[in-house]
Design an enzyme around this catalytic site. Structure first.
Site: not given
Length: 277
Positions: A36, A12, A186, A215, A92, A158, A122, A258
């Protein structure tokens, strides 16, 4: 064997940005895993000498600390600055947003309800931006145990599913007159989830590539499994098993935010070799 990638998958915007930042800061260290994905972290170490430290006290004045994409608690960020560490923030922007919302809404007298995993880095970071009256829930029924005041604001991790966040919002609306809702999931998460949903309806085996502690990859695998029973979450080509593809005709592939392209390419090559042998 037909092999098809989801329409939207992999890195992303926030991860691409963080990796670029890390590559530009050779001979530094990230505070916590930058993303991650252990394989990509190894690449940064080997190719750019970007180390990984889980210990805040390991950073000395003048050294460079790259902040992970998931962000860190406000107090820890403050300590790094106090100690004159050179802080390079790779958080981010989609994660920075809920941090700001928590801080602002809490200052305006709102209780904060965060939908997410309290153990996730996060959420640890986001929660730290509220002074008090901040709660983390993972399911609607957990709201019943909270002693919330009249005004409530809510944000989401997110990478969570929008359908699950809507359940949290609905529960809050039942009991509170003033609920401020901020959709902090997101766009990349939406796009990747929609794409894996579409592909897994057609495929007879699905491979979802990403870190075991990622996640958003877990969410993608969960969605894939809803529509394609034979869905597997792997980290790399090493995790593939030939029997998964026995009698299958259509393999769909998705990857977490990721997961770098080189790992995806390796997996595709391995699937081709397994199904052509």
């Amino acid at each position: 064997m037909k092999i098809e990638l989801a329409e939207s998958y992999g890195f992303c915007f926030g991860v691409k940005r963080a990796i670029k930042i890390a590559e530009e800061n050779r001979n530094s260290a990230t505070y916590g895993p930058l993303i991650h994905n252990a394989n990509e972290i190894d690449r940064l170490k080997n190719d750019f000498n970007v180390a990984l430290s889980e210990n805040l006290d390991s950073f000395k004045a003048g050294e460079t600390a790259v902040i992970r994409t998931h962000g860190i608690p406000k107090q820890e960020l403050g300590l790094l600055h106090e100690r004159h560490v050179n802080v390079v923030d790779a958080t981010c922007p989609y994660v920075t947003k809920p941090q700001q919302i928590c801080e602002e809404m809490n200052a305006q007298g709102y209780d904060i309800v965060i939908f997410g995993d309290e153990a996730h880095p996060e959420i640890k970071g986001v929660k730290s931006y509220a002074e008090d009256h901040v709660y983390v829930v993972n399911a609607p029924e957990e709201i019943d145990a909270l002693r919330l005041r009249e005004k409530v604001a809510t944000v989401a991790q997110t990478t969570r599913k929008i359908e699950e966040y809507q359940q949290i919002i609905g529960k809050l609306m039942e009991t509170h007159k003033e609920v401020r809702v901020f959709n902090t999931i997101c766009n990349a998460t939406f796009d990747n989830q929609d794409a894996v949903r579409k592909l897994s309806k057609e495929a007879d085996v699905m491979i979802v590539i990403g870190g075991k502690n990622s996640s958003n990859t877990k969410q993608l695998h969960s969605i894939a499994k809803e529509y394609c029973t034979d869905s597997y979450h792997i980290e790399s080509q090493e995790d593939l098993h030939q029997e998964w593809f026995s009698g299958k005709n259509f393999c769909g592939i998705s990857a977490g935010a990721s997961t770098p392209d080189w790992i995806i390419d390796d997996v595709i090559d391995k699937i081709k070799s397994l199904t052509h042998s």
